[in-house]
Scaffold this active site. Sequence first.
Site, short mmCIF file in Angstrom:
data_model
loop_
_atom_site.label_atom_id
_atom_site.label_comp_id
_atom_site.label_asym_id
_atom_site.label_seq_id
_atom_site.Cartn_x
_atom_site.Cartn_y
_atom_site.Cartn_z
N TYR A 47 -4.55 47.98 27.22
CA TYR A 47 -5.70 48.57 26.34
C TYR A 47 -5.58 47.87 25.11
O TYR A 47 -6.72 47.44 24.53
CB TYR A 47 -5.36 49.94 26.48
CG TYR A 47 -6.65 50.56 25.75
CD1 TYR A 47 -7.83 51.02 26.53
CD2 TYR A 47 -6.90 50.91 24.58
CE1 TYR A 47 -9.13 51.43 26.19
CE2 TYR A 47 -8.00 51.61 23.77
CZ TYR A 47 -9.01 51.67 24.79
OH TYR A 47 -10.10 52.36 24.07
N HIS A 56 -8.55 45.40 23.28
CA HIS A 56 -9.08 45.81 22.20
C HIS A 56 -8.61 44.80 21.09
O HIS A 56 -9.87 44.48 19.93
CB HIS A 56 -8.96 46.98 21.69
CG HIS A 56 -9.99 47.84 22.52
ND1 HIS A 56 -9.74 48.23 23.83
CD2 HIS A 56 -11.04 48.58 22.39
CE1 HIS A 56 -10.79 48.90 24.39
NE2 HIS A 56 -11.53 49.23 23.37
N TYR A 100 -15.00 52.43 13.57
CA TYR A 100 -14.79 52.80 15.05
C TYR A 100 -13.23 52.83 15.16
O TYR A 100 -12.70 51.90 15.08
CB TYR A 100 -15.55 51.85 15.88
CG TYR A 100 -15.72 52.53 17.44
CD1 TYR A 100 -14.91 53.58 17.72
CD2 TYR A 100 -16.33 51.65 18.40
CE1 TYR A 100 -15.08 53.94 19.20
CE2 TYR A 100 -16.16 52.19 19.52
CZ TYR A 100 -15.50 53.22 20.10
OH TYR A 100 -15.44 53.44 21.42
N TRP A 112 -18.34 44.80 29.76
CA TRP A 112 -17.26 45.47 28.95
C TRP A 112 -16.70 46.51 29.70
O TRP A 112 -15.22 46.64 29.98
CB TRP A 112 -17.49 45.97 27.63
CG TRP A 112 -16.23 46.40 26.77
CD1 TRP A 112 -15.96 47.67 26.86
CD2 TRP A 112 -14.96 45.77 26.28
NE1 TRP A 112 -14.82 47.73 26.05
CE2 TRP A 112 -14.40 46.64 25.63
CE3 TRP A 112 -14.72 44.24 26.24
CZ2 TRP A 112 -13.12 46.35 25.06
CZ3 TRP A 112 -13.66 43.90 25.48
CH2 TRP A 112 -12.83 45.04 25.04
N TRP A 113 -17.42 47.38 30.17
CA TRP A 113 -16.98 48.74 31.16
C TRP A 113 -16.24 48.22 32.18
O TRP A 113 -15.44 48.51 32.76
CB TRP A 113 -18.14 49.46 31.55
CG TRP A 113 -18.81 50.39 30.31
CD1 TRP A 113 -18.01 50.45 28.99
CD2 TRP A 113 -19.91 51.14 30.37
NE1 TRP A 113 -18.96 51.47 28.07
CE2 TRP A 113 -20.09 51.67 29.03
CE3 TRP A 113 -20.92 51.40 31.24
CZ2 TRP A 113 -21.11 52.53 28.50
CZ3 TRP A 113 -21.77 52.17 30.89
CH2 TRP A 113 -21.97 52.59 29.47
#
Length: 103
Positions: free
Chosen positions: A17, A21, A40, A75-76
Amino acid sequence: MKIAFKMRLKPGCKEEYRKRHDAIWPELKQLLKESGVSDYTIFLDEETDTLFAVQQQRGNQSSQDLGTLPMVQRWWKFMADIMETNPDNSPVTVPLEKVFHMD
């Protein structure tokens, strides 16, 4: 407006993850900024694999409201193997209620 929500990471996927990112697509980052999403940050509770996201947004649109856009859908799909997702590959999210803020 600042909002927060939580998501779930699949067990053992923390490093993947983080890696994904760290290399977030520049065009996705630009899309988020152009849509009013800034500042964010995502935190991980390693005991529960719960991700806590906090973002500043201009207007009423958060990052999770951009799901009709092809780039967000890609992206999802890219992230779906390491997160709990809905049938459309969007991450399962739960809004969090603000109960305290200190300036």
